[in-house]
Design a protein around this motif. Structure first.
Motif, mmCIF file in Angstrom:
data_model
loop_
_atom_site.group_PDB
_atom_site.id
_atom_site.type_symbol
_atom_site.label_atom_id
_atom_site.label_comp_id
_atom_site.label_asym_id
_atom_site.label_seq_id
_atom_site.Cartn_x
_atom_site.Cartn_y
_atom_site.Cartn_z
ATOM 1 N N PRO A 82 4.278 -2.035 -10.579
ATOM 2 C CA PRO A 82 4.834 -2.836 -11.699
ATOM 3 C C PRO A 82 5.554 -3.442 -10.031
ATOM 4 C CG PRO A 82 4.207 -0.740 -13.533
ATOM 5 C CD PRO A 82 4.026 -0.572 -11.612
ATOM 6 N N PRO A 115 -5.831 0.392 -8.215
ATOM 7 C CA PRO A 115 -6.317 2.437 -8.486
ATOM 8 C C PRO A 115 -6.312 1.991 -10.174
ATOM 9 C CG PRO A 115 -3.995 2.624 -8.022
ATOM 10 C CD PRO A 115 -4.559 0.587 -7.098
ATOM 11 N N PRO A 157 3.199 3.393 -5.115
ATOM 12 C CA PRO A 157 2.692 4.380 -5.508
ATOM 13 C C PRO A 157 1.157 3.622 -6.066
ATOM 14 C CG PRO A 157 3.954 4.428 -6.558
ATOM 15 C CD PRO A 157 4.197 3.491 -5.780
ATOM 16 N N LEU A 158 1.325 2.686 -6.589
ATOM 17 C CA LEU A 158 -0.004 1.890 -7.492
ATOM 18 C C LEU A 158 -0.540 1.075 -6.638
ATOM 19 C CD1 LEU A 158 0.626 2.499 -11.166
ATOM 20 C CD2 LEU A 158 -0.582 4.167 -9.978
ATOM 21 N N CYS A 159 0.023 0.875 -5.719
ATOM 22 C CA CYS A 159 -0.321 -0.061 -4.711
ATOM 23 C C CYS A 159 0.245 -2.075 -5.482
ATOM 24 C CB CYS A 159 -1.335 0.328 -4.062
ATOM 25 S SG CYS A 159 -2.015 1.246 -3.225
ATOM 26 N N TYR A 160 -1.142 -2.624 -5.425
ATOM 27 C CA TYR A 160 -0.754 -3.881 -5.920
ATOM 28 C C TYR A 160 -0.739 -3.643 -7.711
ATOM 29 C CZ TYR A 160 -2.649 -6.183 -1.710
ATOM 30 O OH TYR A 160 -1.834 -6.234 -0.277
ATOM 31 N N ASP A 161 -1.162 -2.326 -7.885
ATOM 32 C CA ASP A 161 -1.477 -2.301 -9.989
ATOM 33 C C ASP A 161 0.494 -1.907 -9.781
ATOM 34 O OD1 ASP A 161 -3.373 -3.050 -10.303
ATOM 35 O OD2 ASP A 161 -4.968 -0.466 -10.390
ATOM 36 N N LEU A 166 0.739 -0.980 -0.239
ATOM 37 C CA LEU A 166 0.138 -0.169 0.144
ATOM 38 C C LEU A 166 0.861 1.496 -0.038
ATOM 39 C CD1 LEU A 166 -3.428 -0.508 1.776
ATOM 40 C CD2 LEU A 166 -3.057 -0.761 -0.123
ATOM 41 N N PRO A 202 -6.176 0.077 -3.767
ATOM 42 C CA PRO A 202 -5.183 -1.372 -3.601
ATOM 43 C C PRO A 202 -5.286 -0.974 -5.156
ATOM 44 C CG PRO A 202 -7.376 -1.961 -2.597
ATOM 45 C CD PRO A 202 -7.785 -0.584 -2.543
ATOM 46 N N PHE A 224 3.744 1.033 -19.359
ATOM 47 C CA PHE A 224 3.539 -0.752 -18.894
ATOM 48 C C PHE A 224 1.759 -1.110 -19.318
ATOM 49 C CE2 PHE A 224 1.762 -3.383 -15.503
ATOM 50 C CZ PHE A 224 2.857 -4.021 -15.748
#
Lengths: 706, 169
Positions: free
Chosen positions: A590, B50, A584-588, A581, B48, B133
């Protein structure tokens, strides 16, 4: 040589169990010799089956293989302590005689007699199936290919018309003053050229389409084929070499499929049709046109003979470069840390120099042949001009006929030259095709058999006298036996290099055991379908590899249909949720190539999440928390304890505090199981475990730590 | 044996968007969350996922612990959703690229001029591998200042934008 030939060496009632062919004689010369293993004896004979050594199995005390430089020996020690050298062999046959050694050992010690299937190295040789194996990828597009070829052949026939029109233009229109024909002939020439161009477009597009589709299929097929192998394929082929097969070699075959095949057909048809035209037009001159043919034939024959090995050599050099790059570039931080940039650059320079040398060698080979062959063709044309010119001057031949003839002759030599020029790229393509074919021909050593079963695993793991070595006769694990009950939590400890990780790899059947067997719920793992086995065993390794995808997708790798809730829950178990968390893009976010954008500890935690989300029945954690701090490790342990309830869990760890709460600990040393028991029992015993524990905890008295 | 599904039940608390309420406290610049007759002040909403699941939100309390999960915030009443999205929009500033106007390559980096849902913007990208990406049909761009831009669907872009993007992809 087969079993029947060996019968004359056997005694009455003696049964041949196996034979092993060596590539060295006993006196150390290259040549053939045989080791025959029967139910009574080990017999060594020379190529003519003359018996050189015979040893009774019951007299053998031990069997050993001594590995020297460039060769090795299989020897036995007899009960009277004498040593008998049975056979010598080059290192290429280590695997084969490793099998022989084990077979003899088994027989001598009255263990299970199992006739080993001798694993043969794949020979890198061309087989007749090469072309067939590549062409089958074209078959699905045969109609498009046919359309392209028909367009090409029509183009050839259309190409025969312009010289004839030229003859009409010179003899009838210009010299014969038939002006009314001028427009018709010119229109006919334009129409012919326009149709030719259109046919050319159809031909080019069709062939490109077919070759691209075929390349796609070959690459996918090759990739899937490689994926059927076990990780041990990397022991034999480096990753870079495999990548080179899929990319470079397939690319080289592309030429053959897109243009080579069509050119071959086109040129052949063209040659036949133009030959007919020149024969009809001027039979005497056409005989002169054939003069260069034997020289061309001989040149092509000699070139082909030399070219194959030159091209193989060149591409192996390219594969070396790929292998080096694949090795060094991911290891870039290590290179920097040791300031070895110059060293690596030097290594690359050497490899690239080899490429240059190899390429120059093939260039020189081409230059030895093709300019000379080109000259022969030009000389043929010049002779026709000379003799034809004399005939025109003598009035025995019209200028129009000579022009048309010369035009046809250039069309005659055109396909010949094309066929000659094609020899080189054709050779390159066929060499690449051979390399692809050789890889395709290889069959994984470990694979499902017809009687493999799907098994719903409960979690009992039994090792029965398991011995295993990566090299044929160097054991990493020796005679290991233990039984793990379903739901039990087992710690495996031992000094570095003791064989702990190998043990985990064997459970997943990355390799097959050399001796003994591994049972899961009482079933030999060699009888369980690989997919079924691995789907139910979760492995987290010390250096987990993440893929260049988002964190969520890396976790989902363990369960492709996982819900978002499950991804988060798995990350929580692995104590990864909080750090994710923060990204910057948490679970998304890369992960980068091989997870390079995450730290070692983060990668391990994502890998743990990836494993637990798959709900494995057996969980194998191989130094899975070695890169995280002890507080995080504690958090992972607590969550894992929850999820591991009822699952068989194997924890391999150096840090003994990680495993001390396990139900039982297995201590491995130098490939042997030396102790087994609970933490307390092993400390009381005062053996290797107690020693390791005391070493890790500053030599404090063992009791104080219990 | 606890399966991952069971672990979801014990480790995550889910809030029904129809039974909760959000209120934005302008004075304290904080978000208040009302659930089961309780009020949680100054909750921190986190997306989580986004990009891949932008309506999935975790609420965290000041201590940094997860309070609960709202699987789809589109189920909230309008004023709650407005209050929550006001906070989320500030936190997740990811302009969505509608059109790619121009991409040039300087030899060192790519300069992109794009039209986004937040207006026209020019930014620099270092290179394809580090800055671009792909997630299915989505494309995420990370500029040299670590700002993030999103193309929601490459296929739905106009032909000119696709042509420009070809310089980069």
């Amino acid at each position: 040589m087969d079993d029947k030939d060996f019968k004359r060496v056997l005694e009455d009632g003696e049964k041949l169990l196996a034979y092993f062919e060596s590539d060295l004689t006993r006196d150390g010369r290259f040549g053939c010799s045989y080791l025959l293993v029967t139910d009574k004896r080990a017999v060594v004979c020379d190529a003519d089956l003359k018996v050189e050594v015979s040893v009774n199995l019951k007299d053998i005390r031990s069997v050993s293989v001594k590995d020297y430089i460039g060769n090795a020996e299989l020897m036995v020690t007899l009960k009277d302590e004498s040593v008998v050298i049975l056979t010598r062999f080059s290192r290429a046959l280590r695997k084969r005689f490793g099998d022989a050694s084990r077979l003899l050992e088994n027989l001598a010690f009255l263990r299970r007699v199992r006739r080993e299937q001798v694993y043969e190295e794949e020979e890198v040789t061309a087989k007749s199936g090469t072309l067939r194996s590549i062409l089958r990828f074209v078959l699905p597009y045969k109609w498009v290919l046919a359309a392209g070829m028909v367009a090409g052949v029509c183009g050839i026939f259309l190409g025969l018309l312009p010289p004839y029109f030229m003859k009409m233009l010179i003899d009838d229109v210009i010299l014969g003053r038939k002006e009314e024909l001028l427009a018709q002939v010119i229109l006919a020439i334009i129409a012919t050229q326009a149709t030719s161009s259109l046919l050319g477009v159809i031909r080019s597009y069709s062939l490109s389409y077919v070759s691209l589709k075929a390349m796609y299929s070959i690459r996918i097929h090759l990739f899937k084929h490689i994926m059927r192998f076990q990780p041990s394929i990397l022991d034999r082929y480096e990753a870079g070499r495999l990548i080179s097969r899929i990319t470079d070699d397939v690319g080289r075959v592309n030429w053959f499929l897109s243009w080579g095949l069509e050119q071959l057909l086109r040129s052949s048809i063209s040659l036949i049709s133009v030959s007919a035209m020149i024969l009809l037009l001027e039979p005497r001159l056409s005989l002169i046109a054939l003069i260069p043919m034997p020289i061309l034939g001989l040149g092509v024959f000699l070139f082909r003979r030399k070219a194959r090995w030159v091209y193989h050599y060149e591409w192996r050099r390219w594969a070396d470069v790929s292998a080096l790059l694949v090795d060094v570039i991911p290891g870039f931080p290590t290179v920097k840390a040791y300031s070895m940039e110059d060293h690596e650059a030097k290594k690359l320079k050497l490899k690239l120099s080899d490429v240059i040398k190899a390429s120059l060698r093939s260039t020189k080979l081409s230059l030895q042949f093709f300019p000379m062959l080109g000259f022969v063709i030009s000389a043929g044309t010049a002779i026709i001009w000379w003799l034809g010119g004399l005939e025109v001057l003598n009035g025995t031949l019209t200028l129009g006929t000579l022009s048309a003839f010369i035009s046809y002759v250039s069309q005659f030599y055109g396909p010949i030259w094309t066929l000659v020029s094609m020899v080189e790229p054709m050779k390159r393509s066929s060499t690449a095709a051979e390399r692809i074919y050789n890889l395709m021909r290889m069959r994984p050593e470990i694979r499902d058999t017809e009687d493999s079963v799907d098994l719903k695993i409960k979690g009992r793991i039994t090792f029965e006298n398991v011995s295993f070595g990566y090299l044929p006769y160097t054991y990493v694990l020796k005679n290991i036996s233990f039984d793990i009950k379903p739901g039990e939590k087992i710690g495996i400890v031992g000094p570095t290099g003791s064989g702990k990780t190998t043990l985990a790899k064997l459970i997943l059947r990355f390799y097959d055991v050399d001796e003994g067997r591994i049972l899961i719920d009482g079933v030999d793992i060699r009888r369980i379908k690989l997919r079924s086995l691995r789907k139910q065993i979760g492995l987290v390794s010390q250096e987990p590899r993440l893929f260049n995808d988002t964190i969520a997708n890396n976790i989902r790798y363990g369960k492709p249909d996982a819900s978002l809730d499950e991804i988060i829950a798995a990350a929580k178990i692995a104590a990864a949720h909080d750090f994710i968390l923060q990204k910057p893009l948490c679970y998304d976010t890369p992960c980068g190539e091989s997870g390079s954008r995450l730290s070692g500890g983060e990668r391990q935690r994502v890998a743990i999440a990836r494993t637990v989300i798959s709900d494995p029945q057996i969980l194998v954690l191989d130094e899975a928390t070695s890169s995280v701090d002890t507080i995080t490790e504690d958090a992972i342990k607590k969550s894992l304890d929850e999820i591991a309830k009822g699952r068989t869990t194997i924890i391999i760890a150096h840090r003994l505090s990680t495993v001390k709460d396990a139900d039982r600990l297995i201590v491995i040393d130098k490939g042997r199981l030396v102790e087994m028991g609970t933490h307390e029992e092993l400390l009381r015993k005062g053996g290797l475990y107690a020693k390791l524990w005391n070493t890790q905890f500053l030599e404090q008295p063992a009791e104080a730590k219990v | 044996m606890t399966s991952i599904r069971e672990f979801v039940k014990t480790s995550l608390r889910f809030a029904d968007p129809r039974k909760v309420r959000f209120e934005y406290d302008r004075f304290h610049d904080s978000l208040n969350f009302y659930v089961d007759g309780m009020v949680y002040k100054n909750v921190e909403p986190v997306k989580p996922f986004p990009l891949s699941a932008p309506y999935y939100v975790i609420l965290r309390v000041e201590s940094g612990k997860d309070l609960c999960v709202i699987r789809d915030i589109r189920g909230l009443d309008e004023s709650s959703r407005k209050a929550l999205e006001y906070v989320l929009d500030r936190k997740y500033f990811i302009p969505v690229i509608r059109r790619v106007l121009d991409i040039t390559y300087t030899g060192e980096f790519f300069v992109c001029k794009v039209e986004t849902d937040k207006g026209v913007r020019t930014f620099k990208l270092r290179g394809r591998r580090r800055s671009v990406f792909k997630m299915d049909d989505k494309i995420v761009l990370f500029d040299m200042d670590e700002n993030i831009y999103l193309i929601e669907s490459y296929e739905k872009l106009d032909p000119k934008s696709k042509e420009e993007l070809m310089k980069l992809l």
